[in-house]
Design an enzyme around this catalytic site. Structure first.
Site, PDB file in Angstrom:
ATOM      1  N   ASP A  17      16.058 -32.376   5.693  1.00  0.00           N
ATOM      2  CA  ASP A  17      14.465 -32.497   6.110  1.00  0.00           C
ATOM      3  C   ASP A  17      13.893 -31.379   5.827  1.00  0.00           C
ATOM      4  O   ASP A  17      13.597 -30.285   5.008  1.00  0.00           O
ATOM      5  CB  ASP A  17      14.566 -32.300   7.772  1.00  0.00           C
ATOM      6  N   ASP A  19       9.455 -30.058   6.391  1.00  0.00           N
ATOM      7  CA  ASP A  19       8.472 -29.732   7.534  1.00  0.00           C
ATOM      8  C   ASP A  19       9.341 -29.617   8.787  1.00  0.00           C
ATOM      9  O   ASP A  19      10.152 -30.188   9.356  1.00  0.00           O
ATOM     10  CB  ASP A  19       7.318 -30.566   8.007  1.00  0.00           C
ATOM     11  N   GLU A 312      11.629  -5.878  20.553  1.00  0.00           N
ATOM     12  CA  GLU A 312      11.480  -4.631  21.110  1.00  0.00           C
ATOM     13  C   GLU A 312      12.447  -3.852  20.756  1.00  0.00           C
ATOM     14  O   GLU A 312      14.161  -4.635  20.910  1.00  0.00           O
ATOM     15  CB  GLU A 312      12.772  -4.905  22.702  1.00  0.00           C
TER      16      GLU A 312
END
Length: 388
Positions: A17, A19, A312
């Site tokens: 695919d 998008d 983090e």
């Protein structure tokens, strides 16, 4: 009927695919729709994004007109947003691992096809912005070239037909639920790479669900394996970020037992949208102290059920005092693993320490060690030296 394992051992072709799988289209779509809705006095709700993922342009527009009760027809809304989309095609970035995957399959002579619900002209316009992509596919099928788009299997069956291969020999890689359903209905093996966070449970029909293309292991499906992993790490194109520490534990986090440094994620929202959630590593430069080895998480932290994407860093060093407010600069140079759920806090902490051991060892390798001398990391230290 052959089992999935038997089928996988025979796979020879890949259908991708576009998008949300290869391109970070969702970011552009959200921006365009958000601006368009403002004209109608409406505010884009990101929680509704799942309503348009994997749909044809007409279906997506219909969902938006309905959900936001817009005072216009579907056709009118499409005519409003289409020019803006067209202007943005070349601003759509490749998702992490997309270039690596295409180059890997091409260099190993694995036939590839592209099958997207987007119109063929739109697909070609997007591909033209990424060097070498269009030439890599032996078949490109747009949603306007079949009677009905995904979740119908027709688009994948057409791709297999154009490659002259039996559907059972094809591996489909998809980000949307309609795409996964279409691939399975076509009798193909399907790997899902959900484009929306915390949606993996919805993809139970897929043969495998992975966090990102970085986590794809083609050899599992009988295809050539990547050969770029080093000591349990994957080198990536380095990227650099920095900012003041809004929360730090100089003597080590009471929970993790290693120093953590929280940065304001809202300052990096655009950058974070370009990078998949997971555990990375590299070098950290603290303005008042020096440069240290570092492991860093990006994501929603499944254990703590965060609602926003966070960043983090964990500094692989012991400090005698806290470092709140200091400027922290990071050079992220490699990837270790995807974000994962852990049954307990103890198991999470154990894995974090394992990530630290992997990073400690890897950062001594020349491919990673050279970035410790990056001018970006040393800038703040040099500025401080010049002021003394």
């Amino acid at each position: 009927m052959a089992s999935s394992k038997t089928m996988a051992s025979l796979l020879s072709h890949v259908i991708l695919d576009l998008d949300g799988t290869l391109l970070n289209t969702d970011c552009i779509v959200n921006q365009v729709i958000k601006l368009s809705l403002v004209k109608y006095g409406k505010k884009w709700d990101g929680k509704m994004a799942h309503r348009i993922v994997g749909k044809t342009p007409f279906e997506a527009a219909a969902a938006i007109v309905e959900d936001y009760q817009l005072p216009c027809s579907i056709e009118e809304f499409i005519s409003i947003i289409t020019p803006t989309f067209s202007d943005q095609w070349c601003n759509i970035k490749a998702l992490p691992g997309a270039n690596r995957l295409i180059e890997h399959l091409r260099s190993n002579k694995v036939p590839m096809a592209l099958a997207s619900n987007s119109p063929k002209l739109n697909i070609e316009a997007k591909l033209s912005c990424h060097h070498g992509w269009k030439e890599s596919f032996s078949a490109i099928v747009g949603g306007n070239e079949v009677e009905i788009g995904k979740p119908s299997p027709k688009i994948f069956l057409e791709a297999a037909k154009r490659m002259n291969v039996d559907p059972s020999l094809c591996l489909v890689i998809e980000d949307s639920l309609p795409g996964v359903l279409a691939g399975k209905a076509a009798g193909m093996v399907v790997v899902a790479v959900p484009s929306l966070p915390k949606q993996a449970a919805l993809y139970s029909s897929a043969d495998e669900v992975i966090n990102s293309l970085l986590d794809l292991h083609p050899e599992k499906w009988g295809l050539p394996a990547f050969e770029d992993w080093i000591e349990g790490t994957l080198p990536i194109d380095p990227w650099f970020i920095g900012g003041p520490v809004i929360k730090g534990f100089g003597r080590g986090s009471k929970v993790l037992g290693i120093p953590t440094a929280n940065l304001a994620a809202e300052n990096f929202s655009d950058l974070l949208s370009d990078h998949t959630s997971g555990v990375y590593f590299g070098w950290a430069g603290l303005s008042n102290r020096g440069i240290y080895k570092m492991v860093m998480s990006i994501g929603w932290n499944p254990y703590f059920d965060n609602t926003e994407k966070t960043i983090e860093p964990w500094l692989l060093h012991t400090f005698d005092e806290d470092f709140y407010g200091e400027e922290l600069r990071l050079a992220i140079v490699g990837y270790i693993r995807p974000e994962a759920n852990f049954p307990s806090l103890e198991s999470l902490i154990a894995r974090i320490h394992e990530d630290g051991r992997i990073a400690e060892k890897a950062l001594d390798l020349p491919i990673y060690a050279s970035y410790k001398d990056s001018p970006y990391l040393a800038t703040s230290l040099q500025q401080q030296s010049n002021c003394q």
